[in-house]
Design an enzyme around this catalytic site. Structure first.
Site, PDB file in Angstrom:
ATOM      1  N   SER A  28       0.849  -1.189   0.000  1.00 48.88           N
ATOM      2  CA  SER A  28       0.000   0.000   0.000  1.00 48.88           C
ATOM      3  C   SER A  28       0.884   1.237   0.000  1.00 48.88           C
ATOM      4  O   SER A  28       2.116   1.149  -0.004  1.00 48.88           O
ATOM      5  CB  SER A  28      -0.915   0.012   1.231  1.00 48.88           C
ATOM      6  OG  SER A  28      -0.135   0.087   2.423  1.00 48.88           O
ATOM      7  N   LYS A  29       0.246   2.404   0.030  1.00 45.85           N
ATOM      8  CA  LYS A  29       0.993   3.664  -0.030  1.00 45.85           C
ATOM      9  C   LYS A  29       1.957   3.823   1.134  1.00 45.85           C
ATOM     10  O   LYS A  29       2.983   4.495   1.008  1.00 45.85           O
ATOM     11  CB  LYS A  29       0.017   4.842  -0.047  1.00 45.85           C
ATOM     12  CG  LYS A  29      -0.770   4.971  -1.343  1.00 45.85           C
ATOM     13  CD  LYS A  29      -1.694   6.170  -1.304  1.00 45.85           C
ATOM     14  CE  LYS A  29      -2.490   6.301  -2.599  1.00 45.85           C
ATOM     15  NZ  LYS A  29      -3.415   7.467  -2.560  1.00 45.85           N
ATOM     16  N   ARG A  30       1.626   3.201   2.277  1.00 42.94           N
ATOM     17  CA  ARG A  30       2.516   3.366   3.422  1.00 42.94           C
ATOM     18  C   ARG A  30       3.867   2.691   3.204  1.00 42.94           C
ATOM     19  O   ARG A  30       4.812   2.922   3.956  1.00 42.94           O
ATOM     20  CB  ARG A  30       1.848   2.810   4.690  1.00 42.94           C
ATOM     21  CG  ARG A  30       1.568   1.333   4.643  1.00 42.94           C
ATOM     22  CD  ARG A  30       0.728   0.915   5.847  1.00 42.94           C
ATOM     23  NE  ARG A  30       0.319  -0.473   5.765  1.00 42.94           N
ATOM     24  CZ  ARG A  30       1.052  -1.488   6.182  1.00 42.94           C
ATOM     25  NH1 ARG A  30       2.241  -1.254   6.702  1.00 42.94           N
ATOM     26  NH2 ARG A  30       0.613  -2.723   6.089  1.00 42.94           N
ATOM     27  N   GLY A  51       5.600   3.244   0.582  1.00 40.67           N
ATOM     28  CA  GLY A  51       6.346   4.093  -0.348  1.00 40.67           C
ATOM     29  C   GLY A  51       5.651   4.133  -1.700  1.00 40.67           C
ATOM     30  O   GLY A  51       4.440   3.908  -1.812  1.00 40.67           O
TER      31      GLY A  51
END
Length: 888
Positions: A380-382, A384
């Protein structure tokens, strides 16, 4: 798209309660259950294809499904390639209503009655335009694209195989045109071009946006209602929530309870006529079971009745739901195989029920495992960057991205990890997609990207580097085109060897332009390499000499009329990407080198005692690329009519550097302004007479020990520096016997380059192929390619031998050493400019190895040494089974 009240009322009035038109009977279920594991159901329900049909595939024979053809025709309910209801389940509905609709629908299923293994692959990627294209979606698109492209090579050009791009935009609230454009742009950047898609609205199977296919879905909804396989549901939101709460309270998995499943047709017609809102629900057949043979996961089966209730096909607004659209689109577009993420596996149940109810063939399915972050959680976006556009902005190559994405869940059965696009198309096989999740490793992606960059010339990546420079606002708008191109060329050439992404060229240029030498000595970090070096005393004298030379105009500077001198090999007119390639024809680098020799002679320093202070003084850094290249790039940026945006690029001109350097030197304490070595020498001279007697006494007392101790061979060594040799750790990946030379082996050796080295060695009389295959070895890499018995050999494997060369063994490398790392020797600087290996032609012309070889020996303990100093890797000392021998 909602059915008209009149037509729906007419259909409902004709619906009785006596039965269903699509119920898989107990007899049918028992027949299916009786099939053995070796008689798996295919992906498509169309198994009635002519067994004599000729395949067009040239590379791979169609998998046999003879057992399936023998089994299915004997199962009750098998008819025309689909599993239909048996006579006892059919209702009294007039044949005219049902058959009229189904016959009209049949032409919309291109694969009906055909065997999908005989068909050219028609693959699809169906993104929802609700955001950017992320890693998982890009991998799905890639796998489908690879199968389609391989199919286009295997089948005739006029076949209908190809890659279909279908936009699933039925989520009206979240779908946007901007997101669609973004996804299409990302696919184009990756090079995943489509044969049919939203930009080909007149395609045979278009339109390709679900929002534009309303009439198609409406038609199939009428088909299902007419055949009593779907029905209107008038339950309100409140009623559904109450139904769910009661089931949860009773510890029953919530699902629709079938309130309107068998409602009175007259009541249904009345509510429709009254304008009451309704959804259209699919009537899940009693006892229905859906089975697929997933190409990745094997046989997967669901008890449909126990798993799902009667699910919605059309919302009360008339908008079709996802699974209905997908099932209809896959069948009506002739999709042969669906590769998608495992999170869609549960959707296959509903889609399979819909397809079977329509009498449409199912495609083949392959559900790929999820991609995880390094913490083993779903990517996911967390974690990177995950969107394709961000990877483009970060300087990754499209070919490297698809190379790495392909490896996230697939391999070709070899150790190969670097693939060109055409190699991926040729090698890709659905059968080699793995079940286990893949972990996204940014470092691995950067390594793959660096390998692709190494295969490209500077000229091939100039546009990409210019894009990165523009992203960072380092180039002025509307500047001189030639100067811009020269600056991009120089920025690329100076960074080429260390680049992992094209962004590295831009960030490296910024690093070259800055000058981070502190204003005072006190500001240097305690314990830092720079502070320790300044304390040695050489820095002050060398820096002040550089300042004086600059003021007096004797310090060589780049030629403003030809600033590319340091970047272009005059003999080949090619970019110099390796500092060792700089030849004598490069005027400015040679002038700079001569100046350094002059400083070395006057200051009585050499090696790192000279080059480390010079580098820190001129660049503000302790390490980096060749100083002449850095100063030439700086001159481009700081010169008149520069195309570089000085403020954004952070340019510190050379004049300002010299002023800051002078100020810094003035802050250096007196105790650090004289070389410690020079001070020691001076003290020895001044006290030599005074301590003569003492020295003689000490000499006499130690004469015996001195006579018995070994003399350092380096004291008498006058040959080339050991750093001239580029000795690397390698691994033999392939070995075979030379066909024409009885003493030669031919080997492929991985030395950390894009391609393995091919090397011929005369080891056949001493070692077997088994002794060599897979072994880690030391390889002398900076030798020019030469033919040995017709075989082009590029390098030499280093071995230990006894005095008369009757015994030869490989030098043993520590198992934890890194492939491609350079071997070093204690006491020698392998990192600075003086520590760089010689160019191949120089090693050959000046017979460098021949001069060093007599000093390469094995110790009494079998340790390979140069002048008594061991050959080292990052994992420790190399060894040899031969004591007191030679290394060659």
């Amino acid at each position: 798209m909602k059915l008209s009240m009149a037509s729906l009322a007419l259909l409902c009035a004709s619906m009785g309660r006596s039965g269903m038109a699509f119920t898989r009977t107990p007899t049918l279920r028992r027949a299916l259950a009786a099939t053995t594991s070796s008689q798996r159901l295919p992906f498509s329900t169309n198994t009635n294809a002519d067994s004599t049909s000729t395949t067009l595939r040239r590379r791979r024979a169609r998998p046999s499904n003879a057992s399936l053809k023998e089994i299915l025709p004997t199962i009750p309910g098998y008819f025309d390639g689909a599993l239909k209801s048996t006579t006892e389940d059919q209702t009294d509905t007039t044949a005219s209503t049902s058959s009229a609709v189904t016959e009209d629908a049949k032409p919309l299923f291109p694969n009906a009655g055909k065997n999908i293994f005989d068909l050219p692959p028609r693959m699809r990627f169906a993104p929802s335009p609700t955001g950017s294209l992320h890693v998982g979606g890009a991998r799905t698109a890639l796998y489908n694209w690879l199968v389609a492209k391989k199919g286009q090579l295997d089948f005739e050009k006029d076949s209908e195989g190809g890659f279909v791009l279908r936009v699933e935009d039925t989520d009206v609230a979240r779908s946007t045109k901007e997101s669609e454009d973004s996804v299409l742009a990302d696919l184009s950047w990756l090079g995943l071009t489509w044969d049919e898609g939203p930009d080909t609205p007149l395609g045979k199977y278009g339109p390709y946006r679900q929002s534009e296919r309303s009439t198609i879905y409406s038609k199939f909804a009428q088909t299902l209602i007419a055949e009593k396989k779907a029905y209107p549901c008038f339950c309100t939101k409140e009623e559904l929530e109450e139904m769910k709460a009661k089931m949860e309270a009773a510890d029953i998995p919530p699902r629709y309870d079938g309130t309107w499943r068998d409602a009175d047709p007259e009541l249904v017609a009345q509510k429709i006529a009254a304008g009451d809102p309704y959804t259209v629900r699919f009537k899940v057949p009693a006892g229905a079971r859906v089975v697929i043979d997933d190409a990745v996961r094997g046989t997967v089966a669901w008890d449909a009745e126990a798993t799902v209730g009667d699910f919605i096909l059309l919302r009360s607004t008339g908008v079709p739901v996802y699974n209905f659209c997908v099932a209809v689109d896959d069948a009506s577009m002739g999709i042969t195989t669906v590769i998608r993420a495992e999170e869609h596996l549960t959707n296959t149940l509903r889609q399979g029920l819909i397809l079977d109810a329509l009498g449409a063939p199912r495609p083949r399915y392959a559900h790929c495992s999820l991609i995880l972050g390094e913490d083993k959680q779903k990517l996911s976006k967390r974690h990177g960057a995950t969107s394709c556009n961000q990877f483009r902005l970060d300087g990754f190559l499209p070919d490297a991205m698809i190379n790495y994405l392909a490896l996230l869940g697939w391999n070709d059965g070899t150790n190969n990890e670097i693939f060109a696009r055409n190699e991926l198309i040729d090698a890709f096989d659905i059968g080699r997609i793995v079940k286990s999740p893949s972990v996204f490793d940014m470092d691995k992606l950067k390594w793959v990207n660096s390998q692709h960059l190494k295969k490209m010339d500077v000229e091939e990546i100039l546009d990409l580097v210019e894009e990165q420079l523009n992203f960072m606002d380092m180039i002025k708008k509307g500047g001189d085109e030639k100067k811009t191109r020269d600056f991009v060329f120089a920025s690329t050439a100076v960074a080429k060897q260390m680049m992992e992404t094209t962004q590295d060229a831009a960030t490296n240029a910024k690093a070259v332009f800055r000058y981070i030498l502190p204003s005072t000595f006190a500001e240097l970090a305690d314990g830092s390499e720079a502070k320790q070096m300044v304390k040695q005393g050489n820095f002050y004298g060398i820096s002040m000499m550089l300042v004086e030379m600059h003021i007096g105009g004797s310090l060589p500077m780049p030629d403003s009329g030809n600033l590319l001198t340091a970047f272009v090999d005059g003999s080949t007119n090619k970019a110099i990407v390796d500092d060792r390639q700089i030849e004598e024809t490069s005027s400015y680098p040679q002038e700079y080198k001569a100046a350094m020799k002059s400083i070395a002679k006057e200051m009585q320093v050499k090696g790192k005692d000279l080059f480390h202070p010079v580098r820190l003084a001129l660049t503000g850094e302790m390490s980096g690329q060749d100083v002449t290249k850095q100063l030439s790039l700086l001159a481009m940026a700081a010169g008149d009519d520069s195309v570089v945006n000085l403020e954004s690029a952070g340019v510190v001109p050379f004049e300002a550097r010299m002023e800051k350097l002078k100020s810094f030197c003035e802050s250096i304490p007196e105790e650090f302004r004289v070389s410690k070595n020079a001070s020691d020498k001076g003290k020895s001279r001044s006290d030599s007479k005074k301590d003569a007697a003492k020295d003689e006494s000490e000499a006499a007392s130690t004469a015996s020990a001195a006579g018995s101790s070994a003399v350092d061979p380096l004291d008498s060594y006058e040959g080339p520096p050991i750093t001239a040799l580029d000795i690397r750790v390698g691994r033999i990946t392939k070995v075979w016997t030379h066909e024409e030379a009885d003493k030669l082996y031919c080997e492929e050796i991985d030395v950390g380059e894009a391609e393995p080295r091919q090397i011929a060695s005369g080891l056949r009389p001493y070692l077997s192929e088994e002794d060599l295959d897979g072994r880690m070895v030391l390889v002398l890499c900076n030798l020019k390619t030469r033919k040995l018995a017709g075989f082009p050999s590029h390098g030499m494997v280093l071995c230990a031998s006894n005095e008369d060369h009757t015994e030869v063994k490989l030098v043993s490398v520590p198992v934890d050493a890194k492939i491609g790392e350079r071997v070093s020797v204690p006491g020698f600087d392998f990192e600075g400019e003086e520590g760089q290996p010689f160019a191949e032609n120089k090693v050959g012309k000046k017979k460098v190895f021949e001069k060093i070889a007599p000093f390469l020996k094995t110790s009494e303990y079998g340790v390979p040494e140069f002048c008594g100093r061991p050959l080292l890797t990052s994992a420790g000392v190399c060894t040899s089974p031969i004591n007191n021998g030679s290394v060659s």
